[in-house]
Write a protein that holds these residues in place. Sequence first.
Motif, PDB file in Angstrom:
ATOM      1  N   LYS A   4       0.998  -1.248   0.309  1.00 19.53           N
ATOM      2  CA  LYS A   4       0.662  -0.248   0.095  1.00 19.53           C
ATOM      3  C   LYS A   4       0.688   1.369  -0.287  1.00 19.53           C
ATOM      4  O   LYS A   4       0.462   2.164  -0.817  1.00 19.53           O
ATOM      5  CB  LYS A   4      -1.405   0.308   1.237  1.00 19.53           C
ATOM      6  CG  LYS A   4      -1.955   1.647   1.790  1.00 19.53           C
ATOM      7  CD  LYS A   4      -2.322   1.138   2.408  1.00 19.53           C
ATOM      8  CE  LYS A   4      -3.722   1.998   2.782  1.00 19.53           C
ATOM      9  NZ  LYS A   4      -4.153   1.664   3.865  1.00 19.53           N
ATOM     10  N   THR A   5       1.686   1.262   0.361  1.00 18.72           N
ATOM     11  CA  THR A   5       3.035   2.359   0.739  1.00 18.72           C
ATOM     12  C   THR A   5       4.044   2.757  -0.747  1.00 18.72           C
ATOM     13  O   THR A   5       3.191   3.836  -0.787  1.00 18.72           O
ATOM     14  CB  THR A   5       3.813   2.082   2.190  1.00 18.72           C
ATOM     15  OG1 THR A   5       3.234   2.153   3.462  1.00 18.72           O
ATOM     16  CG2 THR A   5       4.462   3.523   2.295  1.00 18.72           C
ATOM     17  N   LEU A  54      -5.323  -0.380  -9.749  1.00 20.24           N
ATOM     18  CA  LEU A  54      -4.512  -1.370  -8.263  1.00 20.24           C
ATOM     19  C   LEU A  54      -4.789  -1.146  -6.888  1.00 20.24           C
ATOM     20  O   LEU A  54      -5.129  -1.523  -6.068  1.00 20.24           O
ATOM     21  CB  LEU A  54      -3.098  -1.306  -8.967  1.00 20.24           C
ATOM     22  CG  LEU A  54      -2.042  -2.601  -7.950  1.00 20.24           C
ATOM     23  CD1 LEU A  54      -0.571  -3.341  -8.672  1.00 20.24           C
ATOM     24  CD2 LEU A  54      -1.504  -2.503  -6.816  1.00 20.24           C
ATOM     25  N   ALA A  55      -4.634   0.215  -6.983  1.00 16.68           N
ATOM     26  CA  ALA A  55      -5.371   0.577  -5.323  1.00 16.68           C
ATOM     27  C   ALA A  55      -6.644   0.929  -4.915  1.00 16.68           C
ATOM     28  O   ALA A  55      -7.238  -0.119  -4.055  1.00 16.68           O
ATOM     29  CB  ALA A  55      -4.332   2.080  -5.676  1.00 16.68           C
ATOM     30  N   LYS A  56      -7.060   1.189  -5.699  1.00 20.81           N
ATOM     31  CA  LYS A  56      -8.675   0.852  -6.096  1.00 20.81           C
ATOM     32  C   LYS A  56      -9.404  -0.555  -5.959  1.00 20.81           C
ATOM     33  O   LYS A  56     -10.029  -0.856  -4.540  1.00 20.81           O
ATOM     34  CB  LYS A  56      -9.399   1.785  -6.890  1.00 20.81           C
ATOM     35  CG  LYS A  56     -10.731   1.856  -7.067  1.00 20.81           C
ATOM     36  CD  LYS A  56     -11.280   2.480  -7.593  1.00 20.81           C
ATOM     37  CE  LYS A  56     -11.698   1.544  -9.300  1.00 20.81           C
ATOM     38  NZ  LYS A  56     -12.625   1.984  -9.573  1.00 20.81           N
ATOM     39  N   ASN A  57      -8.563  -1.585  -6.307  1.00 21.43           N
ATOM     40  CA  ASN A  57      -9.197  -2.828  -6.126  1.00 21.43           C
ATOM     41  C   ASN A  57      -8.202  -3.376  -5.159  1.00 21.43           C
ATOM     42  O   ASN A  57      -9.392  -4.432  -4.402  1.00 21.43           O
ATOM     43  CB  ASN A  57      -8.590  -3.639  -7.415  1.00 21.43           C
ATOM     44  CG  ASN A  57      -9.278  -3.471  -9.100  1.00 21.43           C
ATOM     45  OD1 ASN A  57     -10.543  -2.701  -9.195  1.00 21.43           O
ATOM     46  ND2 ASN A  57      -8.712  -3.579 -10.105  1.00 21.43           N
ATOM     47  N   HIS A  58      -7.174  -3.183  -4.849  1.00 23.99           N
ATOM     48  CA  HIS A  58      -7.025  -3.631  -3.394  1.00 23.99           C
ATOM     49  C   HIS A  58      -7.425  -3.073  -2.872  1.00 23.99           C
ATOM     50  O   HIS A  58      -6.743  -3.009  -0.709  1.00 23.99           O
ATOM     51  CB  HIS A  58      -5.746  -3.461  -3.635  1.00 23.99           C
ATOM     52  CG  HIS A  58      -4.350  -4.480  -4.556  1.00 23.99           C
ATOM     53  ND1 HIS A  58      -4.811  -4.350  -5.344  1.00 23.99           N
ATOM     54  CD2 HIS A  58      -4.395  -6.089  -4.184  1.00 23.99           C
ATOM     55  CE1 HIS A  58      -4.056  -5.492  -5.930  1.00 23.99           C
ATOM     56  NE2 HIS A  58      -3.974  -6.602  -5.314  1.00 23.99           N
ATOM     57  N   GLU A  62     -10.254   5.304  -1.998  1.00 26.83           N
ATOM     58  CA  GLU A  62     -11.569   5.241  -2.128  1.00 26.83           C
ATOM     59  C   GLU A  62     -11.120   6.482  -2.928  1.00 26.83           C
ATOM     60  O   GLU A  62     -11.513   7.336  -2.812  1.00 26.83           O
ATOM     61  CB  GLU A  62     -12.448   5.099  -0.504  1.00 26.83           C
ATOM     62  CG  GLU A  62     -13.484   5.427  -0.600  1.00 26.83           C
ATOM     63  CD  GLU A  62     -14.348   3.721  -1.470  1.00 26.83           C
ATOM     64  OE1 GLU A  62     -15.265   4.375  -2.183  1.00 26.83           O
ATOM     65  OE2 GLU A  62     -14.059   3.248  -1.002  1.00 26.83           O
ATOM     66  N   PRO A  63     -11.921   6.133  -4.051  1.00 33.73           N
ATOM     67  CA  PRO A  63     -12.553   7.459  -5.221  1.00 33.73           C
ATOM     68  C   PRO A  63     -13.593   8.016  -4.748  1.00 33.73           C
ATOM     69  O   PRO A  63     -14.418   7.489  -3.091  1.00 33.73           O
ATOM     70  CB  PRO A  63     -12.342   6.610  -6.111  1.00 33.73           C
ATOM     71  CG  PRO A  63     -13.031   5.612  -5.750  1.00 33.73           C
ATOM     72  CD  PRO A  63     -12.291   4.932  -4.547  1.00 33.73           C
ATOM     73  N   ALA A  64     -13.686   9.264  -4.797  1.00 35.82           N
ATOM     74  CA  ALA A  64     -14.422  10.385  -4.196  1.00 35.82           C
ATOM     75  C   ALA A  64     -15.477  10.026  -4.781  1.00 35.82           C
ATOM     76  O   ALA A  64     -16.268   9.088  -6.177  1.00 35.82           O
ATOM     77  CB  ALA A  64     -14.508  11.647  -4.681  1.00 35.82           C
TER      78      ALA A  64
END
Length: 85
Positions: A4-5, A54-58, A62-64
């Motif tokens: 994540k980082t 990738l970040a969203k799927n994992h 969290e998108p606006a």
Amino acid sequence: MQEKTMVSDALSGINASLESMGYMISQTANQQLRQTLIQMRNSGETSQYELYELAKNHGYYEPAAEAKEEDIRQVRAIFSGKSLL
């Protein structure tokens, strides 16, 4: 270092690079250099979107919330010179 980082750091770096490239493109008179920078920016935007997905799927991002239709109309009106305010 956690994934994540690493993803977050990579996204921050790409976003900063894209911002810089946009500035450089707008300031460049040499058309060959300008085209090279545009290609680099386009490639960076593709990478940025892939990392975002990738970040969203994992669950790292969290998108606006989706914009409401009324908000979209208002922004369009502002930018077209027909402010609703």
